[in-house]
Design a protein around this motif. Structure first.
Motif, PDB file in Angstrom:
ATOM      1  N   TRP A  46       0.821  -1.207   0.000  1.00  0.00           N
ATOM      2  CA  TRP A  46       0.000   0.000   0.000  1.00  0.00           C
ATOM      3  C   TRP A  46       0.852   1.253   0.000  1.00  0.00           C
ATOM      4  N   ASP A 176      -8.278  -5.455  -0.181  1.00  0.00           N
ATOM      5  CA  ASP A 176      -8.598  -4.104   0.277  1.00  0.00           C
ATOM      6  C   ASP A 176      -9.888  -4.092   1.078  1.00  0.00           C
ATOM      7  N   HIS A 226      -3.956  -0.231  -9.563  1.00  0.00           N
ATOM      8  CA  HIS A 226      -2.558  -0.582  -9.323  1.00  0.00           C
ATOM      9  C   HIS A 226      -1.928  -1.285 -10.523  1.00  0.00           C
TER      10      HIS A 226
END
Length: 254
Positions: A46, A176, A226
């Motif tokens: 992260w 997440d 991402h």
């Protein structure tokens, strides 16, 4: 500014903020204090995804299952940024993501007297050092008391996927807060298969660009912000629907 990241939840970060405000005039920005508890690779992922979007800052990171042991405490300098963290690998992926062409990553070890607490180095080691670095400036780390150049430091490498013409083999890196299971498989593995189906661990799932292109509650495979393959559910939890968690293997086949 000084950013704060930890797995502390509340109220421990408040003590770190108090130390920083006592010792500096920094503006404090919370990244997250809800990183998975004692999950160094998860926090490193992260931080790699978030910290490069900040302007120059001092980043104080405390995900530290080795607190109180002989693990070192370090300051990593890259460009106009500094990352203050335990030497367990959590800082290096973010430092490499921040680095521009030509930036050299420098690592300094924090040498301090015995901290007040063996269990709260966030308050007693990392927050004071973040304030000190902020006050003297990232370009002047060699002038900061209790900092010496490190002879070495802990590396952290994410597992590498295997991609072939028939699919990919990888692992879930993190899940997440929405339940999306983010894998290490690059998005390129499914870039020409949107609108089709693939198999995840033997079970079919549609490949879609957005969550809402399937009905609520339905599974899908997509590419997240991402850039990696993500296992998701529209308005639901992909980890539960695909029965996977962080660290689990993922076999993707066409």
């Amino acid at each position: 500014m000084i950013t704060l990241s930890s797995d502390f939840g509340s109220p421990y970060p408040a003590a770190m903020k108090g130390v920083i405000l006592r010792d500096s005039d920094a503006r404090i920005v919370d990244v997250s204090h809800e990183f998975p508890r004692q999950d160094v690779p998860g926090a490193a992922f992260w931080l790699r995804e978030v910290l490069p979007y900040f302007p120059p800052a001092v980043h104080c990171v405390v995900v530290d299952p080795g607190v109180g042991t002989d693990r070192a405490a370090i300051v990593v300098r890259v460009g106009d940024h500094a990352i203050v963290a335990p030497d367990n690998g959590v800082a290096l992926p973010a430092a490499r993501a921040i680095a521009d062409d030509g930036d050299v990553i420098e690592v300094f070890e924090i040498e301090t007297d015995e901290p007040a607490s063996a269990t709260f180095h966030g308050r007693d080691v990392f927050a004071p050092m973040a304030a000190a670095v902020h006050e003297i400036g990232v370009d002047s780390l060699h002038e900061v008391a209790d900092l010496v150049r490190a002879d070495g430091y802990e590396e952290l490498a994410f597992p590498e996927p295997t991609v072939s013409q028939t699919g990919a083999s990888g692992a879930v890196l993190v899940v997440d807060g929405f339940g999306n299971a983010i894998t290490n498989v690059p998005g390129e593995a499914i870039e020409d298969r949107f609108g089709q189906q693939v198999r995840i661990n033997g079970e079919p799932a549609p490949v879609r660009r957005t969550y809402a292109t399937v009905d609520p509650g339905q599974r899908l495979v997509t590419v997240g912000s991402h850039g990696n393959v993500e296992l998701a559910v529209n308005r639901g939890r992909g980890d539960e629907a695909f029965r996977v968690g962080a660290g689990d293997r993922v076999e993707l086949s066409y």
